[in-house]
Scaffold this motif. Structure first.
Motif, PDB file in Angstrom:
ATOM      1  N   ARG A   1     -60.427  21.968  53.629  1.00 18.12           N
ATOM      2  CA  ARG A   1     -59.008  21.960  53.268  1.00 18.12           C
ATOM      3  C   ARG A   1     -58.245  20.942  54.110  1.00 18.12           C
ATOM      4  O   ARG A   1     -57.381  20.217  53.598  1.00 18.12           O
ATOM      5  CB  ARG A   1     -58.402  23.348  53.447  1.00 18.12           C
ATOM      6  N   ALA A   2     -58.554  20.877  55.400  1.00 18.75           N
ATOM      7  CA  ALA A   2     -57.873  19.931  56.281  1.00 18.75           C
ATOM      8  C   ALA A   2     -58.115  18.492  55.825  1.00 18.75           C
ATOM      9  O   ALA A   2     -57.186  17.678  55.766  1.00 18.75           O
ATOM     10  CB  ALA A   2     -58.345  20.123  57.722  1.00 18.75           C
ATOM     11  N   GLU A   3     -59.363  18.170  55.483  1.00 23.39           N
ATOM     12  CA  GLU A   3     -59.681  16.804  55.059  1.00 23.39           C
ATOM     13  C   GLU A   3     -59.098  16.493  53.680  1.00 23.39           C
ATOM     14  O   GLU A   3     -58.682  15.359  53.416  1.00 23.39           O
ATOM     15  CB  GLU A   3     -61.195  16.580  55.063  1.00 23.39           C
ATOM     16  N   ALA A   4     -59.057  17.506  52.827  1.00 19.05           N
ATOM     17  CA  ALA A   4     -58.454  17.301  51.501  1.00 19.05           C
ATOM     18  C   ALA A   4     -56.963  17.009  51.637  1.00 19.05           C
ATOM     19  O   ALA A   4     -56.421  16.118  50.969  1.00 19.05           O
ATOM     20  CB  ALA A   4     -58.681  18.530  50.631  1.00 19.05           C
ATOM     21  N   LEU A   5     -56.294  17.739  52.540  1.00 20.47           N
ATOM     22  CA  LEU A   5     -54.872  17.507  52.767  1.00 20.47           C
ATOM     23  C   LEU A   5     -54.631  16.123  53.366  1.00 20.47           C
ATOM     24  O   LEU A   5     -53.679  15.436  53.019  1.00 20.47           O
ATOM     25  CB  LEU A   5     -54.309  18.592  53.682  1.00 20.47           C
ATOM     26  N   GLU A   6     -55.513  15.736  54.273  1.00 22.68           N
ATOM     27  CA  GLU A   6     -55.377  14.415  54.884  1.00 22.68           C
ATOM     28  C   GLU A   6     -55.531  13.321  53.837  1.00 22.68           C
ATOM     29  O   GLU A   6     -54.843  12.298  53.866  1.00 22.68           O
ATOM     30  CB  GLU A   6     -56.443  14.256  55.974  1.00 22.68           C
ATOM     31  N   GLN A   7     -56.415  13.561  52.876  1.00 20.52           N
ATOM     32  CA  GLN A   7     -56.649  12.596  51.793  1.00 20.52           C
ATOM     33  C   GLN A   7     -55.426  12.478  50.887  1.00 20.52           C
ATOM     34  O   GLN A   7     -55.022  11.376  50.513  1.00 20.52           O
ATOM     35  CB  GLN A   7     -57.862  13.045  50.987  1.00 20.52           C
ATOM     36  N   ILE A   8     -54.833  13.631  50.569  1.00 19.85           N
ATOM     37  CA  ILE A   8     -53.688  13.635  49.647  1.00 19.85           C
ATOM     38  C   ILE A   8     -52.381  13.325  50.375  1.00 19.85           C
ATOM     39  O   ILE A   8     -51.481  12.690  49.832  1.00 19.85           O
ATOM     40  CB  ILE A   8     -53.588  15.008  48.948  1.00 19.85           C
ATOM     41  N   SER A   9     -52.276  13.814  51.619  1.00 22.04           N
ATOM     42  CA  SER A   9     -51.097  13.619  52.477  1.00 22.04           C
ATOM     43  C   SER A   9     -49.782  14.031  51.811  1.00 22.04           C
ATOM     44  O   SER A   9     -48.881  13.207  51.630  1.00 22.04           O
ATOM     45  CB  SER A   9     -51.007  12.153  52.923  1.00 22.04           C
ATOM     46  N   PRO A  10     -49.632  15.303  51.427  1.00 19.46           N
ATOM     47  CA  PRO A  10     -48.349  15.753  50.885  1.00 19.46           C
ATOM     48  C   PRO A  10     -47.256  15.567  51.942  1.00 19.46           C
ATOM     49  O   PRO A  10     -47.482  15.870  53.119  1.00 19.46           O
ATOM     50  CB  PRO A  10     -48.582  17.236  50.605  1.00 19.46           C
ATOM     51  N   PRO A  11     -46.093  15.068  51.597  1.00 22.33           N
ATOM     52  CA  PRO A  11     -45.053  14.765  52.590  1.00 22.33           C
ATOM     53  C   PRO A  11     -44.552  15.987  53.359  1.00 22.33           C
ATOM     54  O   PRO A  11     -44.108  15.870  54.494  1.00 22.33           O
ATOM     55  CB  PRO A  11     -43.929  14.148  51.741  1.00 22.33           C
TER      56      PRO A  11
ATOM     57  N   SER B   1     -49.493  27.657  50.335  1.00 22.74           N
ATOM     58  CA  SER B   1     -49.402  28.865  49.502  1.00 22.74           C
ATOM     59  C   SER B   1     -49.283  28.501  48.028  1.00 22.74           C
ATOM     60  O   SER B   1     -49.632  29.289  47.155  1.00 22.74           O
ATOM     61  CB  SER B   1     -48.189  29.708  49.923  1.00 22.74           C
ATOM     62  N   GLU B   2     -48.765  27.308  47.762  1.00 26.68           N
ATOM     63  CA  GLU B   2     -48.553  26.856  46.385  1.00 26.68           C
ATOM     64  C   GLU B   2     -49.450  25.651  46.103  1.00 26.68           C
ATOM     65  O   GLU B   2     -49.002  24.587  45.716  1.00 26.68           O
ATOM     66  CB  GLU B   2     -47.080  26.488  46.186  1.00 26.68           C
ATOM     67  N   GLU B   3     -50.756  25.841  46.342  1.00 26.33           N
ATOM     68  CA  GLU B   3     -51.710  24.741  46.205  1.00 26.33           C
ATOM     69  C   GLU B   3     -51.603  24.059  44.842  1.00 26.33           C
ATOM     70  O   GLU B   3     -51.642  24.716  43.800  1.00 26.33           O
ATOM     71  CB  GLU B   3     -53.144  25.249  46.398  1.00 26.33           C
ATOM     72  N   SER B   4     -51.496  22.753  44.880  1.00 27.82           N
ATOM     73  CA  SER B   4     -51.449  21.989  43.631  1.00 27.82           C
ATOM     74  C   SER B   4     -52.852  21.883  43.040  1.00 27.82           C
ATOM     75  O   SER B   4     -53.858  22.102  43.716  1.00 27.82           O
ATOM     76  CB  SER B   4     -50.915  20.577  43.913  1.00 27.82           C
ATOM     77  N   ARG B   5     -52.904  21.526  41.774  1.00 23.69           N
ATOM     78  CA  ARG B   5     -54.188  21.335  41.113  1.00 23.69           C
ATOM     79  C   ARG B   5     -54.969  20.207  41.801  1.00 23.69           C
ATOM     80  O   ARG B   5     -56.184  20.279  41.955  1.00 23.69           O
ATOM     81  CB  ARG B   5     -53.947  20.994  39.633  1.00 23.69           C
ATOM     82  N   GLU B   6     -54.242  19.189  42.247  1.00 23.60           N
ATOM     83  CA  GLU B   6     -54.876  18.046  42.925  1.00 23.60           C
ATOM     84  C   GLU B   6     -55.528  18.497  44.236  1.00 23.60           C
ATOM     85  O   GLU B   6     -56.652  18.095  44.556  1.00 23.60           O
ATOM     86  CB  GLU B   6     -53.821  16.967  43.211  1.00 23.60           C
ATOM     87  N   LEU B   7     -54.827  19.344  44.979  1.00 20.60           N
ATOM     88  CA  LEU B   7     -55.364  19.813  46.259  1.00 20.60           C
ATOM     89  C   LEU B   7     -56.602  20.682  46.036  1.00 20.60           C
ATOM     90  O   LEU B   7     -57.615  20.538  46.735  1.00 20.60           O
ATOM     91  CB  LEU B   7     -54.301  20.591  47.034  1.00 20.60           C
ATOM     92  N   LYS B   8     -56.534  21.591  45.071  1.00 24.43           N
ATOM     93  CA  LYS B   8     -57.681  22.461  44.789  1.00 24.43           C
ATOM     94  C   LYS B   8     -58.914  21.643  44.426  1.00 24.43           C
ATOM     95  O   LYS B   8     -60.033  21.937  44.856  1.00 24.43           O
ATOM     96  CB  LYS B   8     -57.331  23.429  43.656  1.00 24.43           C
ATOM     97  N   ALA B   9     -58.716  20.587  43.622  1.00 27.65           N
ATOM     98  CA  ALA B   9     -59.831  19.735  43.215  1.00 27.65           C
ATOM     99  C   ALA B   9     -60.401  18.987  44.414  1.00 27.65           C
ATOM    100  O   ALA B   9     -61.626  18.850  44.564  1.00 27.65           O
ATOM    101  CB  ALA B   9     -59.366  18.749  42.152  1.00 27.65           C
ATOM    102  N   ALA B  10     -59.511  18.530  45.311  1.00 28.02           N
ATOM    103  CA  ALA B  10     -59.962  17.786  46.493  1.00 28.02           C
ATOM    104  C   ALA B  10     -60.742  18.695  47.444  1.00 28.02           C
ATOM    105  O   ALA B  10     -61.760  18.292  48.016  1.00 28.02           O
ATOM    106  CB  ALA B  10     -58.759  17.174  47.209  1.00 28.02           C
TER     107      ALA B  10
END
Length: 393
Positions: free
Chosen positions: A143-153, A119-128
């Motif tokens: 979105r799933a692959e972008a999250l996997e790439q960034i791996s927010p804790p 809900s609070e997407e970071s700028r990094e996530l949006k770009a990914a």
């Protein structure tokens, strides 16, 4: 008083659904169990195998106390809007305290943390996500692959790989948006997964049961659904006529009208119309339009929205305005108490035609799509039912 809500389709109602309702009542400690169920069209973008009143009746027999109709505009929408529609209706009820759903994994805490992060997407996530979309992935997969790439804790990555879990995240995001304090209650699924068409002994998926009905494998179906549902199996609807209506609808509309439908973006309206000219068969047309980016369920939903003339603007306006609770079925023995609880809602109850006078302009436009969905369903299936009165079960 405590009300546990369930957002569902029951297409058809089966043993796994009954198991889930039993666990929801037990784990929530609720006084009433209220389902918000898709009407005659489902999130697959196709007519339900049985009409909404029959499915609502089965839900009450299976353990629900009342069934409210999820408006057609939300029922044929992407997961985010489907979830928001159901949660908006439940959130209008003061005694709504828990939202139960079938889940492949996860806890209430992991769903909440993941939903908050999304809900609070970071700028990094949006770009990914934007970069992943450029590779031709669907928005959900990107979105799933972008999250996997960034791996927010704070994100539980396991929740992003299963249909029910993804929907659970959307439910929690919607609860946050509507500032509703109800707690989510993930119920571990038993038996088959959501899209698993393998035939299990007694907990097969709705997809497997629909396929078995097409193949007339009634012995298998009987083991997987309650007896009151099994009696209806031979009367499951055929989508053949609807499919012709759907193809004609997308062929006959200007591309500018298709573009107004939710999820019909990036020039998809032009692709649909170009391919529809040479592929009049529904199944073949869906297959031709489908790509890694434009998955088949998305295409089917666009077709259904076209048939029902549902625009994204109507959905967005509906999420901002006062709506209604259309009651499909109620437990006869608890009717007085459950209806009294539902009447506390901020939205008017619709149990008969005369109640429509209470609706706002937006709500009237929304319920007109429900009526239109009923007309198309009855035309396509040849089945008649009275849409003006709830069922006491």
């Amino acid at each position: 008083m405590k009300i546990c809500g369930v957002i569902c389709e029951y297409n058809p109602f089966h043993n796994g659904h009954k198991y889930m309702l039993d666990r929801a009542r037990e784990q929530s400690g609720c006084d009433f169990l209220v389902c918000v169920m898709s009407g005659n069209f489902t999130q697959r973008g196709e007519p339900a195998v049985s009409d909404k009143f029959s499915r609502a009746e089965y839900a009450v027999r299976g353990g629900a106390d009342a069934v409210i109709e999820l408006p057609a505009a939300f029922a044929v929408s992407p997961a985010e809007l489907f979830a928001k529609g159901g949660v908006k209706l439940l959130s209008s009820i003061p005694d709504f305290t828990a939202l139960a759903f079938g889940a492949e994994s996860g806890t209430a805490q992991s769903f909440a943390a993941t939903a908050r992060a999304l809900s609070e997407e970071s700028r990094e996530l949006k770009a990914a996500v934007k970069e992943k979309l450029k590779t031709g992935l669907s928005p959900v997969r990107a979105r799933a692959e972008a999250l996997e790439q960034i791996s927010p804790p704070e994100v539980d990555m396991d929740l992003l790989n299963s249909p029910n879990n993804i929907l659970g995240i959307e439910y929690q995001k919607a609860l946050f948006q509507f500032e509703c304090g109800a707690q989510i209650l993930p119920i571990p699924r038993v038996g088959a997964g959501y899209t698993d068409t393998k035939q299990y002994a007694d907990y097969s998926s709705a997809a497997a049961i629909r396929k078995a009905a097409e193949d007339k494998k009634y012995r298998f179906i009987r083991r997987n659904v309650p007896e009151y549902v099994f009696r209806d199996v031979k009367n499951f609807t055929s989508p053949a006529l609807y499919e012709k209506i759907a193809v004609y609808s997308v062929m006959s509309k200007p591309a500018s009208e298709l573009k107004k439908i939710a999820d019909c973006t990036e020039g998809l309206e032009n692709r649909i119309q170009a391919l529809a000219k040479d592929n009049p068969d529904y199944g073949a047309l869906i297959e031709k339009i489908t790509t890694k980016r434009y998955i088949s369920s998305r295409i089917r939903r666009i077709f259904a929205a076209s048939v029902l003339n549902i625009t994204e603007e109507l959905i967005r306006q509906s999420l901002k305005n006062k709506l209604y609770l259309k009651i499909l079925a109620v437990n006869r023995e608890k009717a007085a108490d459950i209806l009294a609880a539902l009447k506390k809602s901020q939205f008017p109850l619709i149990a008969r035609r005369s109640d429509l006078a209470e609706l706002s302009k937006t709500a009237q436009a929304l319920i007109e799509k429900d009526f239109q969905a009923n007309e198309v369903y009855q035309l396509a299936t040849g089945k008649k039912f009275n849409d003006n009165a709830m069922r006491l079960v």
